[in-house]
Design a protein around this motif. Sequence first.
Motif, PDB file in Angstrom:
ATOM      1  N   MET A   1     -12.300  43.236  -0.737  1.00  0.00           N
ATOM      2  CA  MET A   1     -11.101  44.092   1.377  1.00  0.00           C
ATOM      3  C   MET A   1      -9.415  44.009   1.501  1.00  0.00           C
ATOM      4  O   MET A   1      -9.573  42.569   1.817  1.00  0.00           O
ATOM      5  N   MET A   2      -8.700  44.721   1.288  1.00  0.00           N
ATOM      6  CA  MET A   2      -7.208  44.053   1.578  1.00  0.00           C
ATOM      7  C   MET A   2      -6.632  43.762   2.666  1.00  0.00           C
ATOM      8  O   MET A   2      -6.214  43.033   3.408  1.00  0.00           O
ATOM      9  N   VAL A   3      -7.709  44.687   3.518  1.00  0.00           N
ATOM     10  CA  VAL A   3      -7.197  45.244   5.033  1.00  0.00           C
ATOM     11  C   VAL A   3      -7.251  43.803   5.770  1.00  0.00           C
ATOM     12  O   VAL A   3      -6.050  43.232   6.849  1.00  0.00           O
ATOM     13  N   PRO A   4      -8.578  42.606   5.761  1.00  0.00           N
ATOM     14  CA  PRO A   4      -8.650  42.081   6.376  1.00  0.00           C
ATOM     15  C   PRO A   4      -7.696  40.734   6.434  1.00  0.00           C
ATOM     16  O   PRO A   4      -7.146  39.579   7.650  1.00  0.00           O
ATOM     17  N   VAL A   5      -7.151  40.452   5.160  1.00  0.00           N
ATOM     18  CA  VAL A   5      -6.105  39.262   4.623  1.00  0.00           C
ATOM     19  C   VAL A   5      -5.028  39.382   5.743  1.00  0.00           C
ATOM     20  O   VAL A   5      -4.516  39.163   5.192  1.00  0.00           O
ATOM     21  N   PHE A   6      -4.206  41.537   5.344  1.00  0.00           N
ATOM     22  CA  PHE A   6      -3.075  41.753   5.692  1.00  0.00           C
ATOM     23  C   PHE A   6      -3.301  41.337   7.776  1.00  0.00           C
ATOM     24  O   PHE A   6      -2.899  41.167   8.642  1.00  0.00           O
ATOM     25  N   VAL A   7      -4.782  42.084   8.273  1.00  0.00           N
ATOM     26  CA  VAL A   7      -4.714  42.203   9.387  1.00  0.00           C
ATOM     27  C   VAL A   7      -4.748  40.460  10.163  1.00  0.00           C
ATOM     28  O   VAL A   7      -3.427  40.314  11.218  1.00  0.00           O
ATOM     29  N   THR A   8      -5.149  39.935   9.238  1.00  0.00           N
ATOM     30  CA  THR A   8      -5.771  38.167   9.690  1.00  0.00           C
ATOM     31  C   THR A   8      -3.824  37.362   9.660  1.00  0.00           C
ATOM     32  O   THR A   8      -3.273  36.519  10.715  1.00  0.00           O
ATOM     33  N   MET A   9      -2.992  37.947   8.870  1.00  0.00           N
ATOM     34  CA  MET A   9      -1.659  37.409   8.563  1.00  0.00           C
ATOM     35  C   MET A   9      -0.773  38.011   9.479  1.00  0.00           C
ATOM     36  O   MET A   9       0.145  37.492  10.202  1.00  0.00           O
ATOM     37  N   LEU A  10      -1.231  39.069   9.860  1.00  0.00           N
ATOM     38  CA  LEU A  10      -0.063  40.080  11.322  1.00  0.00           C
ATOM     39  C   LEU A  10      -0.088  39.153  12.535  1.00  0.00           C
ATOM     40  O   LEU A  10       0.562  38.745  13.669  1.00  0.00           O
ATOM     41  N   LEU A  11      -1.206  39.001  12.868  1.00  0.00           N
ATOM     42  CA  LEU A  11      -2.219  38.318  13.997  1.00  0.00           C
ATOM     43  C   LEU A  11      -1.962  36.871  14.029  1.00  0.00           C
ATOM     44  O   LEU A  11      -1.527  36.203  15.226  1.00  0.00           O
ATOM     45  N   GLY A  12      -1.596  35.979  12.737  1.00  0.00           N
ATOM     46  CA  GLY A  12      -1.259  34.599  12.687  1.00  0.00           C
ATOM     47  C   GLY A  12       0.008  34.912  13.362  1.00  0.00           C
ATOM     48  O   GLY A  12       0.905  33.934  14.206  1.00  0.00           O
ATOM     49  N   LEU A  13       1.529  35.582  12.573  1.00  0.00           N
ATOM     50  CA  LEU A  13       2.435  36.038  13.400  1.00  0.00           C
ATOM     51  C   LEU A  13       2.751  35.935  14.157  1.00  0.00           C
ATOM     52  O   LEU A  13       3.615  35.173  14.781  1.00  0.00           O
ATOM     53  N   GLY A  14       1.875  37.357  14.904  1.00  0.00           N
ATOM     54  CA  GLY A  14       2.247  37.695  15.997  1.00  0.00           C
ATOM     55  C   GLY A  14       1.364  36.062  17.290  1.00  0.00           C
ATOM     56  O   GLY A  14       2.183  36.201  17.874  1.00  0.00           O
TER      57      GLY A  14
END
Lengths: 68, 197
Positions: A1-14
């Motif tokens: 599932m790709m969504v959690p991979v990108f959501v955690t990256m966005l949270l990390g950056l933010g």
Amino acid sequence: MMVPVFVTMLLGLGLGWFVRRWLGLAFVALSFVLALGQFLFEVYSPEHGFSMPWIQTQVESATAPMGG
Amino acid sequence: MTDLAAAGRSYRALAFLNYLFLLLAMVVIAGILTTAMTLQYAWGELPCPLCLLERLALFGICFGLMQSFRSGFSYQNTGISLLFAILLLVISVRQTLLDIYPRPGHEYIGSAVLGLHMPVWSIIIAVAVLTAYALKLAVLGADRDLEEVQASAFPALSKPAGIVSLYVMALCLINVVSVILQCGLSECHTFGYRLLG
């Protein structure tokens, strides 16, 4: 599932930029682990495992002249 | 006193070069991500799962770069960027090997740029990032005082870096929305946006 991979990256950056570095780092590390798992899932084949049988290789004859 | 002043100037010049490198690296990566997203939204070329992971690795490299401007340069941030550069290299090499022999269901997708497809470009980008970091460490790595100079000492670099950092975060946000639309809570396909029917 790709969504959690990108959501955690966005949270990390933010979070790393706006809140706390260590919090951002934790989410980016989580994203890294999830991405690694996703990568292994994507390249794994039930038939061939992680091998790549479409790349044909063969051992050259020991008596064949070497180039160079 | 004159020697100290000269040492201070040299020290500031090295720190300036260090932050200039980090800013340029971030601008180049933001440009690459923008190009990939332009191909996706303007030309309708949906990214494959491994292409998405390659984008993620680029965002990871940016995290290390952004943090050097936000919380000060550190070799830990360098390490984070290098880890994601290695991840990018591993994914793109495997993807290139997957598609190097065209067969049903497996071939390079999307447009070729200068004759090379996205996974091959990703290898070049990963090697370029690793090489650039290696050169920077070879030139500036011996200076252990770089960590003591904050990016805010160079407003001409820190202000653009702040703008580029926000831009990268915006790109990541757009990617999150795009991935939700394309993949939903399941596997990703390049046929179309799953949630848009």
